[in-house]
Motif scaffolding. Structure first.
Motif, PDB file in Angstrom:
ATOM      1  N   MET A  83      -0.782 -11.487  14.211  1.00 44.89           N
ATOM      2  CA  MET A  83       0.255 -10.510  13.867  1.00 44.89           C
ATOM      3  C   MET A  83      -0.108  -9.810  12.564  1.00 44.89           C
ATOM      4  O   MET A  83      -0.693 -10.411  11.662  1.00 44.89           O
ATOM      5  CB  MET A  83       1.595 -11.204  13.711  1.00 44.89           C
ATOM      6  CG  MET A  83       2.170 -11.748  14.997  1.00 44.89           C
ATOM      7  SD  MET A  83       3.735 -12.619  14.680  1.00 44.89           S
ATOM      8  CE  MET A  83       4.339 -12.816  16.364  1.00 44.89           C
ATOM      9  N   ASP A  84       0.308  -8.558  12.462  1.00 52.25           N
ATOM     10  CA  ASP A  84      -0.125  -7.757  11.320  1.00 52.25           C
ATOM     11  C   ASP A  84       0.892  -6.654  11.024  1.00 52.25           C
ATOM     12  O   ASP A  84       1.624  -6.205  11.910  1.00 52.25           O
ATOM     13  CB  ASP A  84      -1.484  -7.117  11.645  1.00 52.25           C
ATOM     14  CG  ASP A  84      -2.451  -7.183  10.486  1.00 52.25           C
ATOM     15  OD1 ASP A  84      -1.984  -7.222   9.338  1.00 52.25           O
ATOM     16  OD2 ASP A  84      -3.661  -7.197  10.732  1.00 52.25           O
ATOM     17  N   CYS A  85       0.930  -6.197   9.769  1.00 51.93           N
ATOM     18  CA  CYS A  85       1.547  -4.936   9.356  1.00 51.93           C
ATOM     19  C   CYS A  85       3.010  -4.750   9.792  1.00 51.93           C
ATOM     20  O   CYS A  85       3.308  -3.880  10.617  1.00 51.93           O
ATOM     21  CB  CYS A  85       0.723  -3.768   9.867  1.00 51.93           C
ATOM     22  SG  CYS A  85      -0.958  -3.736   9.255  1.00 51.93           S
ATOM     23  N   PRO A  86       3.952  -5.512   9.233  1.00 53.12           N
ATOM     24  CA  PRO A  86       5.363  -5.298   9.573  1.00 53.12           C
ATOM     25  C   PRO A  86       5.898  -3.994   8.983  1.00 53.12           C
ATOM     26  O   PRO A  86       5.545  -3.604   7.870  1.00 53.12           O
ATOM     27  CB  PRO A  86       6.060  -6.506   8.931  1.00 53.12           C
ATOM     28  CG  PRO A  86       5.180  -6.855   7.765  1.00 53.12           C
ATOM     29  CD  PRO A  86       3.771  -6.581   8.231  1.00 53.12           C
ATOM     30  N   ALA A 126       2.207  -5.251   2.426  1.00 55.83           N
ATOM     31  CA  ALA A 126       3.623  -5.380   2.073  1.00 55.83           C
ATOM     32  C   ALA A 126       4.519  -4.405   2.816  1.00 55.83           C
ATOM     33  O   ALA A 126       4.114  -3.286   3.143  1.00 55.83           O
ATOM     34  CB  ALA A 126       3.796  -5.152   0.571  1.00 55.83           C
ATOM     35  N   TYR A 127       5.756  -4.845   3.075  1.00 54.80           N
ATOM     36  CA  TYR A 127       6.862  -3.922   3.353  1.00 54.80           C
ATOM     37  C   TYR A 127       8.057  -4.456   2.571  1.00 54.80           C
ATOM     38  O   TYR A 127       8.525  -5.566   2.847  1.00 54.80           O
ATOM     39  CB  TYR A 127       7.196  -3.821   4.847  1.00 54.80           C
ATOM     40  CG  TYR A 127       7.917  -2.530   5.144  1.00 54.80           C
ATOM     41  CD1 TYR A 127       7.215  -1.414   5.566  1.00 54.80           C
ATOM     42  CD2 TYR A 127       9.289  -2.404   4.912  1.00 54.80           C
ATOM     43  CE1 TYR A 127       7.854  -0.197   5.777  1.00 54.80           C
ATOM     44  CE2 TYR A 127       9.927  -1.197   5.120  1.00 54.80           C
ATOM     45  CZ  TYR A 127       9.212  -0.093   5.556  1.00 54.80           C
ATOM     46  OH  TYR A 127       9.846   1.106   5.739  1.00 54.80           O
ATOM     47  N   VAL A 128       8.527  -3.680   1.587  1.00 56.43           N
ATOM     48  CA  VAL A 128       9.502  -4.173   0.623  1.00 56.43           C
ATOM     49  C   VAL A 128      10.769  -3.329   0.687  1.00 56.43           C
ATOM     50  O   VAL A 128      10.719  -2.099   0.614  1.00 56.43           O
ATOM     51  CB  VAL A 128       8.924  -4.149  -0.808  1.00 56.43           C
ATOM     52  CG1 VAL A 128       9.885  -4.810  -1.787  1.00 56.43           C
ATOM     53  CG2 VAL A 128       7.564  -4.844  -0.857  1.00 56.43           C
ATOM     54  N   ILE A 129      11.924  -3.997   0.802  1.00 55.33           N
ATOM     55  CA  ILE A 129      13.208  -3.316   0.797  1.00 55.33           C
ATOM     56  C   ILE A 129      14.194  -4.116  -0.047  1.00 55.33           C
ATOM     57  O   ILE A 129      13.964  -5.295  -0.341  1.00 55.33           O
ATOM     58  CB  ILE A 129      13.798  -3.138   2.219  1.00 55.33           C
ATOM     59  CG1 ILE A 129      14.076  -4.509   2.863  1.00 55.33           C
ATOM     60  CG2 ILE A 129      12.874  -2.305   3.090  1.00 55.33           C
ATOM     61  CD1 ILE A 129      14.823  -4.409   4.183  1.00 55.33           C
ATOM     62  N   VAL A 143       7.513   4.544  -5.647  1.00 54.95           N
ATOM     63  CA  VAL A 143       6.748   3.312  -5.782  1.00 54.95           C
ATOM     64  C   VAL A 143       5.925   3.116  -4.516  1.00 54.95           C
ATOM     65  O   VAL A 143       6.457   3.162  -3.410  1.00 54.95           O
ATOM     66  CB  VAL A 143       7.658   2.098  -6.021  1.00 54.95           C
ATOM     67  CG1 VAL A 143       6.838   0.812  -6.116  1.00 54.95           C
ATOM     68  CG2 VAL A 143       8.482   2.302  -7.290  1.00 54.95           C
ATOM     69  N   MET A 144       4.637   2.931  -4.689  1.00 54.57           N
ATOM     70  CA  MET A 144       3.729   2.690  -3.574  1.00 54.57           C
ATOM     71  C   MET A 144       3.319   1.215  -3.583  1.00 54.57           C
ATOM     72  O   MET A 144       2.567   0.768  -4.452  1.00 54.57           O
ATOM     73  CB  MET A 144       2.476   3.554  -3.678  1.00 54.57           C
ATOM     74  CG  MET A 144       1.442   3.264  -2.572  1.00 54.57           C
ATOM     75  SD  MET A 144      -0.203   3.955  -2.938  1.00 54.57           S
ATOM     76  CE  MET A 144       0.113   5.718  -2.760  1.00 54.57           C
ATOM     77  N   PHE A 145       3.819   0.454  -2.628  1.00 48.86           N
ATOM     78  CA  PHE A 145       3.352  -0.907  -2.441  1.00 48.86           C
ATOM     79  C   PHE A 145       2.043  -0.848  -1.644  1.00 48.86           C
ATOM     80  O   PHE A 145       1.926  -0.084  -0.684  1.00 48.86           O
ATOM     81  CB  PHE A 145       4.397  -1.735  -1.705  1.00 48.86           C
ATOM     82  CG  PHE A 145       5.691  -1.861  -2.464  1.00 48.86           C
ATOM     83  CD1 PHE A 145       5.826  -2.800  -3.472  1.00 48.86           C
ATOM     84  CD2 PHE A 145       6.772  -1.037  -2.182  1.00 48.86           C
ATOM     85  CE1 PHE A 145       7.011  -2.918  -4.193  1.00 48.86           C
ATOM     86  CE2 PHE A 145       7.958  -1.136  -2.892  1.00 48.86           C
ATOM     87  CZ  PHE A 145       8.077  -2.082  -3.905  1.00 48.86           C
ATOM     88  N   PHE A 146       1.075  -1.660  -2.039  1.00 45.50           N
ATOM     89  CA  PHE A 146      -0.225  -1.628  -1.370  1.00 45.50           C
ATOM     90  C   PHE A 146      -0.882  -2.991  -1.550  1.00 45.50           C
ATOM     91  O   PHE A 146      -0.405  -3.851  -2.290  1.00 45.50           O
ATOM     92  CB  PHE A 146      -1.105  -0.526  -1.958  1.00 45.50           C
ATOM     93  CG  PHE A 146      -1.799  -0.910  -3.233  1.00 45.50           C
ATOM     94  CD1 PHE A 146      -3.173  -1.100  -3.277  1.00 45.50           C
ATOM     95  CD2 PHE A 146      -1.075  -1.103  -4.407  1.00 45.50           C
ATOM     96  CE1 PHE A 146      -3.814  -1.470  -4.457  1.00 45.50           C
ATOM     97  CE2 PHE A 146      -1.705  -1.471  -5.589  1.00 45.50           C
ATOM     98  CZ  PHE A 146      -3.072  -1.655  -5.609  1.00 45.50           C
ATOM     99  N   TYR A 185      13.584  -8.053  -0.361  1.00 46.59           N
ATOM    100  CA  TYR A 185      12.861  -8.729   0.718  1.00 46.59           C
ATOM    101  C   TYR A 185      11.452  -8.150   0.763  1.00 46.59           C
ATOM    102  O   TYR A 185      11.276  -6.955   0.979  1.00 46.59           O
ATOM    103  CB  TYR A 185      13.547  -8.507   2.062  1.00 46.59           C
ATOM    104  CG  TYR A 185      14.921  -9.120   2.174  1.00 46.59           C
ATOM    105  CD1 TYR A 185      15.121 -10.335   2.833  1.00 46.59           C
ATOM    106  CD2 TYR A 185      16.038  -8.472   1.636  1.00 46.59           C
ATOM    107  CE1 TYR A 185      16.388 -10.899   2.946  1.00 46.59           C
ATOM    108  CE2 TYR A 185      17.312  -9.033   1.744  1.00 46.59           C
ATOM    109  CZ  TYR A 185      17.472 -10.238   2.405  1.00 46.59           C
ATOM    110  OH  TYR A 185      18.723 -10.793   2.509  1.00 46.59           O
ATOM    111  N   HIS A 186      10.475  -9.018   0.580  1.00 44.64           N
ATOM    112  CA  HIS A 186       9.070  -8.604   0.587  1.00 44.64           C
ATOM    113  C   HIS A 186       8.401  -9.239   1.804  1.00 44.64           C
ATOM    114  O   HIS A 186       8.036 -10.415   1.795  1.00 44.64           O
ATOM    115  CB  HIS A 186       8.406  -9.081  -0.705  1.00 44.64           C
ATOM    116  CG  HIS A 186       7.000  -8.609  -0.892  1.00 44.64           C
ATOM    117  ND1 HIS A 186       6.498  -8.208  -2.110  1.00 44.64           N
ATOM    118  CD2 HIS A 186       5.960  -8.483  -0.023  1.00 44.64           C
ATOM    119  CE1 HIS A 186       5.217  -7.872  -1.973  1.00 44.64           C
ATOM    120  NE2 HIS A 186       4.878  -8.033  -0.709  1.00 44.64           N
TER     121      HIS A 186
END
Length: 374
Positions: free
Chosen positions: A60-63, A326-329, A275-278, A336-337
């Motif tokens: 699994m990858d990239c939510p 990451a997908y951060v909200i 903000v760019m999460f990477f 939630y990260h």
């Protein structure tokens, strides 16, 4: 006299508008602001795995997370040995997720994307702390994806295209795809940094038209020029006004560490700062270090890198090899990260870290023996 006064008022108004338009945003985010962003987004509590494949054959990858019809929706990609497909899951509480099935799957044809369809929903609202709803354009929901017709893990020529649907994006159905790639490393205007192959992309609406265009895509790409940093993977930009016709923006990548990988940009906006999460992967002294961090920008073009502690890095048995993508909200006061967790056996699933202690997840990877994989 009245005409003179009216003319003066008009001239003052035009001058004010002109100054507003011409006002140049700062190119660098000050360190105090960067520290404040870190303090806001940090998630020191690792909740654990929330999505685990049925066997080690699948990765699994990239939510990607959005809100639709009073429920949380996650898209993610799955590699099964042949290539990538895009899947859908849903949740009531962001912690417990149920897989629904595939929304972009392999084609038993000779299509350019027959064996790779790795999708990422577009136009998700990025205002920090607000509901991350997915928005429409031209009465369609959109998803960028990278595709290819070679079998294997990111093999062959990979290019970026767009998919769309007129149906509810939170329901199970196959998304339609435009007929051909919208960006490819073989384009006549391919740059030195993206003329080898392309990977993940993320599309937002440029509501303030900071780029002069309605939509912005941040995408991973690798160049194949003869230079000291050949083979590095970087984050670059493209722009569009109709979600189908895309053109590269600028002549340089926006994130470039010259070695290894800098990839998988996801954008949020905190107050007046984007903000760019990477994630970053490099190889100092022959050792692989893979972690999540962030950049910040006032104008979507010039980005300042956070130089402090990593947001997420390997530390637990389930992510002791890689902790990245990451997908951060932020929801109801909790950050939630979501991220990819890879252990030293090669198991790959989706994990979660939070800004508040929510306990521990009971989901675990199966061992190689338990999963039947030799």
């Amino acid at each position: 006299m009245k005409k003179m006064k009216l003319l003066s008022v008009i001239l003052i108004f035009v001058a004010a508008v002109s100054c507003t338009i011409d006002k140049k945003l700062p190119e660098v985010v000050p360190i105090e602001k960067m520290q404040a962003i870190y303090d806001e987004v940090k998630t020191p509590y690792k909740y654990g795995l929330i999505m685990v494949p049925d066997s080690n054959k699948y990765k699994m990858d990239c939510p990607t997370i959005f809100r639709k019809d009073e429920k949380w929706v996650m898209t993610y990609i799955v590699f099964d040995g042949r290539g990538y497909e895009t899947w859908l899951a849903e949740s009531e509480n962001l912690l417990n997720w149920e897989t629904q099935g595939k929304i972009m799957q392999f084609s038993d044809t000779t299509d350019w994307d027959a064996n790779q369809k790795a999708g990422y929903p577009s136009l998700i609202d990025y205002n920090w702390g607000e509901s991350p709803v997915i928005n429409q354009f031209n009465e369609k929901y959109w998803m960028s994806y990278f595709g290819g017709n070679s079998r294997g893990y990111e093999k062959g020529l990979l290019s970026i295209s767009m998919a769309f649907t007129n149906e509810n994006p939170a329901t199970m159905h196959e998304w339609q795809r435009v007929e051909k790639p919208v960006l490819t490393s073989k384009d006549a205007d391919a740059r030195w940094y993206d003329n080898s192959t392309m990977y993940k992309s993320f599309v937002i609406e440029d509501k303030e038209r900071l780029t002069g265009h309605q939509f912005v895509m941040y995408y991973n790409a690798r160049g194949d020029s003869i230079n000291p940093d050949r083979g590095a993977e970087r984050i670059s930009m493209a722009v569009s006004d109709d979600m189908v016709n895309w053109k590269r923006f600028g002549n340089q990548p926006v994130v470039n560490h010259h070695k290894g990988i800098s990839g998988d940009a996801v954008i949020q906006k905190i107050d007046d700062v984007y903000v760019m999460f990477f994630f970053r992967a490099n190889w100092p002294d022959g050792k692989t270090v893979v972690y999540n961090s962030f950049y910040a920008s006032y104008d979507l073009v010039n980005w300042t890198q956070w130089q402090g502690a990593h947001l997420i890095e390997p530390s637990e048995p389930f992510d002791n090899l890689f902790a990245h993508k990451a997908y951060v909200i932020k929801h109801d006061g909790v950050v939630y990260h979501f991220y990819n967790a890879v252990d030293k056996l090669g198991n790959r699933g989706i994990a979660l870290a939070t800004s508040k202690d929510l306990g521990k997840s009971t989901v675990e990877f199966k061992s190689k023996k338990e999963s039947g994989i030799k």
